[in-house]
Design a protein around this motif. Structure first.
Motif, PDB file in Angstrom:
ATOM      1  N   ARG A 178       0.862  -1.189   0.000  1.00 15.09           N
ATOM      2  CA  ARG A 178       0.000   0.000   0.000  1.00 15.09           C
ATOM      3  C   ARG A 178       0.889   1.225   0.000  1.00 15.09           C
ATOM      4  O   ARG A 178       1.725   1.381   0.887  1.00 15.09           O
ATOM      5  N   LEU A 179       0.692   2.068  -1.007  1.00 13.29           N
ATOM      6  CA  LEU A 179       1.426   3.322  -1.116  1.00 13.29           C
ATOM      7  C   LEU A 179       0.414   4.449  -1.151  1.00 13.29           C
ATOM      8  O   LEU A 179      -0.764   4.212  -1.401  1.00 13.29           O
ATOM      9  N   PRO A 180       0.837   5.680  -0.928  1.00 12.60           N
ATOM     10  CA  PRO A 180      -0.126   6.784  -0.913  1.00 12.60           C
ATOM     11  C   PRO A 180      -0.921   6.928  -2.212  1.00 12.60           C
ATOM     12  O   PRO A 180      -2.027   7.432  -2.210  1.00 12.60           O
ATOM     13  N   TRP A 181      -0.387   6.450  -3.328  1.00 12.79           N
ATOM     14  CA  TRP A 181      -1.058   6.650  -4.610  1.00 12.79           C
ATOM     15  C   TRP A 181      -1.631   5.382  -5.198  1.00 12.79           C
ATOM     16  O   TRP A 181      -2.004   5.354  -6.368  1.00 12.79           O
ATOM     17  N   GLY A 182      -1.734   4.302  -4.417  1.00 16.36           N
ATOM     18  CA  GLY A 182      -2.368   3.080  -4.901  1.00 16.36           C
ATOM     19  C   GLY A 182      -1.861   1.862  -4.162  1.00 16.36           C
ATOM     20  O   GLY A 182      -1.131   1.971  -3.186  1.00 16.36           O
ATOM     21  N   GLN A 183      -2.264   0.706  -4.663  1.00 11.00           N
ATOM     22  CA  GLN A 183      -1.800  -0.530  -4.027  1.00 11.00           C
ATOM     23  C   GLN A 183      -1.503  -1.586  -5.072  1.00 11.00           C
ATOM     24  O   GLN A 183      -1.959  -1.520  -6.205  1.00 11.00           O
ATOM     25  N   CYS A 184      -0.727  -2.568  -4.639  1.00 12.29           N
ATOM     26  CA  CYS A 184      -0.328  -3.674  -5.496  1.00 12.29           C
ATOM     27  C   CYS A 184      -0.564  -4.965  -4.725  1.00 12.29           C
ATOM     28  O   CYS A 184      -0.134  -5.102  -3.575  1.00 12.29           O
ATOM     29  N   THR A 185      -1.278  -5.910  -5.332  1.00 16.35           N
ATOM     30  CA  THR A 185      -1.455  -7.223  -4.734  1.00 16.35           C
ATOM     31  C   THR A 185      -0.697  -8.234  -5.579  1.00 16.35           C
ATOM     32  O   THR A 185      -0.654  -8.140  -6.808  1.00 16.35           O
ATOM     33  N   LEU A 186      -0.083  -9.182  -4.908  1.00 18.61           N
ATOM     34  CA  LEU A 186       0.707 -10.206  -5.574  1.00 18.61           C
ATOM     35  C   LEU A 186       0.231 -11.574  -5.130  1.00 18.61           C
ATOM     36  O   LEU A 186      -0.146 -11.760  -3.969  1.00 18.61           O
ATOM     37  N   ARG A 187       0.267 -12.519  -6.042  1.00 18.17           N
ATOM     38  CA  ARG A 187      -0.093 -13.890  -5.698  1.00 18.17           C
ATOM     39  C   ARG A 187       0.846 -14.835  -6.444  1.00 18.17           C
ATOM     40  O   ARG A 187       0.998 -14.737  -7.655  1.00 18.17           O
ATOM     41  N   GLU A 206      -3.710  -1.165  -8.447  1.00 22.21           N
ATOM     42  CA  GLU A 206      -4.965  -0.416  -8.396  1.00 22.21           C
ATOM     43  C   GLU A 206      -4.673   1.016  -7.957  1.00 22.21           C
ATOM     44  O   GLU A 206      -3.891   1.227  -7.037  1.00 22.21           O
ATOM     45  N   ALA A 207      -5.310   1.965  -8.630  1.00 22.77           N
ATOM     46  CA  ALA A 207      -5.163   3.375  -8.269  1.00 22.77           C
ATOM     47  C   ALA A 207      -6.387   4.142  -8.740  1.00 22.77           C
ATOM     48  O   ALA A 207      -7.176   3.645  -9.542  1.00 22.77           O
ATOM     49  N   ASP A 208      -6.502   5.377  -8.259  1.00 23.33           N
ATOM     50  CA  ASP A 208      -7.658   6.212  -8.605  1.00 23.33           C
ATOM     51  C   ASP A 208      -7.595   6.774 -10.015  1.00 23.33           C
ATOM     52  O   ASP A 208      -8.619   7.155 -10.573  1.00 23.33           O
ATOM     53  N   ASP A 209      -6.390   6.872 -10.593  1.00 24.10           N
ATOM     54  CA  ASP A 209      -6.278   7.443 -11.932  1.00 24.10           C
ATOM     55  C   ASP A 209      -5.204   6.714 -12.737  1.00 24.10           C
ATOM     56  O   ASP A 209      -4.395   5.972 -12.190  1.00 24.10           O
ATOM     57  N   GLN A 210      -5.219   6.935 -14.039  1.00 28.32           N
ATOM     58  CA  GLN A 210      -4.314   6.231 -14.948  1.00 28.32           C
ATOM     59  C   GLN A 210      -2.846   6.565 -14.676  1.00 28.32           C
ATOM     60  O   GLN A 210      -1.978   5.696 -14.775  1.00 28.32           O
ATOM     61  N   GLU A 211      -2.564   7.800 -14.320  1.00 27.88           N
ATOM     62  CA  GLU A 211      -1.178   8.188 -14.029  1.00 27.88           C
ATOM     63  C   GLU A 211      -0.595   7.344 -12.902  1.00 27.88           C
ATOM     64  O   GLU A 211       0.533   6.865 -12.975  1.00 27.88           O
ATOM     65  N   LEU A 239      12.602 -11.708 -16.035  1.00 29.65           N
ATOM     66  CA  LEU A 239      11.165 -11.916 -16.093  1.00 29.65           C
ATOM     67  C   LEU A 239      10.579 -11.034 -17.182  1.00 29.65           C
ATOM     68  O   LEU A 239      11.053  -9.934 -17.433  1.00 29.65           O
ATOM     69  N   ARG A 240       9.530 -11.513 -17.811  1.00 27.79           N
ATOM     70  CA  ARG A 240       8.820 -10.745 -18.833  1.00 27.79           C
ATOM     71  C   ARG A 240       7.500 -10.275 -18.213  1.00 27.79           C
ATOM     72  O   ARG A 240       6.606 -11.071 -17.938  1.00 27.79           O
ATOM     73  N   VAL A 241       7.391  -8.962 -18.003  1.00 26.78           N
ATOM     74  CA  VAL A 241       6.197  -8.382 -17.392  1.00 26.78           C
ATOM     75  C   VAL A 241       5.390  -7.692 -18.483  1.00 26.78           C
ATOM     76  O   VAL A 241       5.839  -6.717 -19.069  1.00 26.78           O
ATOM     77  N   GLU A 242       4.221  -8.228 -18.772  1.00 23.00           N
ATOM     78  CA  GLU A 242       3.316  -7.633 -19.753  1.00 23.00           C
ATOM     79  C   GLU A 242       2.004  -7.325 -19.048  1.00 23.00           C
ATOM     80  O   GLU A 242       1.340  -8.228 -18.548  1.00 23.00           O
ATOM     81  N   TRP A 243       1.675  -6.053 -19.035  1.00 25.85           N
ATOM     82  CA  TRP A 243       0.492  -5.591 -18.318  1.00 25.85           C
ATOM     83  C   TRP A 243      -0.738  -5.614 -19.202  1.00 25.85           C
ATOM     84  O   TRP A 243      -0.702  -5.216 -20.357  1.00 25.85           O
ATOM     85  N   GLY A 244      -1.837  -6.050 -18.613  1.00 24.34           N
ATOM     86  CA  GLY A 244      -3.148  -5.973 -19.246  1.00 24.34           C
ATOM     87  C   GLY A 244      -4.033  -5.098 -18.384  1.00 24.34           C
ATOM     88  O   GLY A 244      -3.773  -4.909 -17.204  1.00 24.34           O
ATOM     89  N   THR A 245      -5.055  -4.556 -18.961  1.00 27.39           N
ATOM     90  CA  THR A 245      -5.976  -3.705 -18.215  1.00 27.39           C
ATOM     91  C   THR A 245      -7.034  -4.561 -17.551  1.00 27.39           C
ATOM     92  O   THR A 245      -7.634  -5.415 -18.193  1.00 27.39           O
ATOM     93  N   GLY A 246      -7.234  -4.322 -16.291  1.00 23.26           N
ATOM     94  CA  GLY A 246      -8.277  -5.037 -15.567  1.00 23.26           C
ATOM     95  C   GLY A 246      -9.578  -4.272 -15.640  1.00 23.26           C
ATOM     96  O   GLY A 246      -9.614  -3.120 -16.062  1.00 23.26           O
ATOM     97  N   PRO A 247     -10.651  -4.882 -15.210  1.00 25.92           N
ATOM     98  CA  PRO A 247     -11.939  -4.192 -15.219  1.00 25.92           C
ATOM     99  C   PRO A 247     -11.943  -3.070 -14.184  1.00 25.92           C
ATOM    100  O   PRO A 247     -11.303  -3.175 -13.141  1.00 25.92           O
ATOM    101  N   ALA A 248     -12.629  -2.011 -14.473  1.00 19.27           N
ATOM    102  CA  ALA A 248     -12.762  -0.913 -13.510  1.00 19.27           C
ATOM    103  C   ALA A 248     -13.604  -1.408 -12.342  1.00 19.27           C
ATOM    104  O   ALA A 248     -14.588  -2.098 -12.521  1.00 19.27           O
ATOM    105  N   THR A 249     -13.185  -1.069 -11.143  1.00 18.45           N
ATOM    106  CA  THR A 249     -13.945  -1.456  -9.965  1.00 18.45           C
ATOM    107  C   THR A 249     -14.257  -0.222  -9.156  1.00 18.45           C
ATOM    108  O   THR A 249     -13.556   0.779  -9.213  1.00 18.45           O
ATOM    109  N   HIS A 250     -15.308  -0.272  -8.395  1.00 16.55           N
ATOM    110  CA  HIS A 250     -15.682   0.847  -7.541  1.00 16.55           C
ATOM    111  C   HIS A 250     -15.653   0.351  -6.108  1.00 16.55           C
ATOM    112  O   HIS A 250     -16.189  -0.677  -5.779  1.00 16.55           O
ATOM    113  N   THR A 251     -14.957   1.133  -5.275  1.00 18.52           N
ATOM    114  CA  THR A 251     -14.890   0.752  -3.862  1.00 18.52           C
ATOM    115  C   THR A 251     -15.572   1.763  -2.993  1.00 18.52           C
ATOM    116  O   THR A 251     -15.841   2.848  -3.382  1.00 18.52           O
TER     117      THR A 251
END
Length: 119
Positions: free
Chosen positions: A60-69, A80-85, A107-119
């Motif tokens: 958890r950082l001030p500008w978003g969070q990252c979950t790993l599994r 996850e963050a509030d804006d694209q930046e 490692l090869r990291v390729e990002w995909g866009t997840g569905p928008a969620t509302h919390t």
């Protein structure tokens, strides 16, 4: 919330998850030391919260969070963050650290866009 997700093929998913989480958990312990070149810009170190086990992690950082599994043969990373930046900021943060940690077997990291969620 905006999200992005990467499924990173690796036989060492748990190792990288723990290494990344430990790295950020230790950030606050370096307050008395000279800042490193890869220090997080504009992030108060006491505002980084990290939780992890061998299979799951949360940053958890001030500008978003990252979950790993850690899954068999895959490290799944979701930012996850509030804006694209800030989504892109988190993606860059995770990607650059994983690249540094995996220099011998990159490692090869390729990002995909997840569905928008509302919390």
């Amino acid at each position: 919330m905006l999200t992005a997700e990467a499924h990173i093929p690796t036989d060492r998913a748990s190792r990288y998850l723990v290494q990344l989480c430990k790295h950020f958990a230790n950030k606050g312990r370096h307050l008395g030391h000279r800042p490193r070149a890869h220090a997080l810009p504009e992030v108060p170190l006491d505002r980084i919260e990290v939780e992890w086990t061998d299979d799951e992690g949360l940053l958890r950082l001030p500008w978003g969070q990252c979950t790993l599994r850690a899954l068999p043969g895959t490290l799944r990373v979701r930012v996850e963050a509030d804006d694209q930046e800030n989504v892109e900021r988190l993606q860059d943060l995770v990607s650059t650290h994983l690249a540094r940690f995996s220099k011998r077997d990159p490692l090869r990291v390729e990002w995909g866009t997840g569905p928008a969620t509302h919390t």
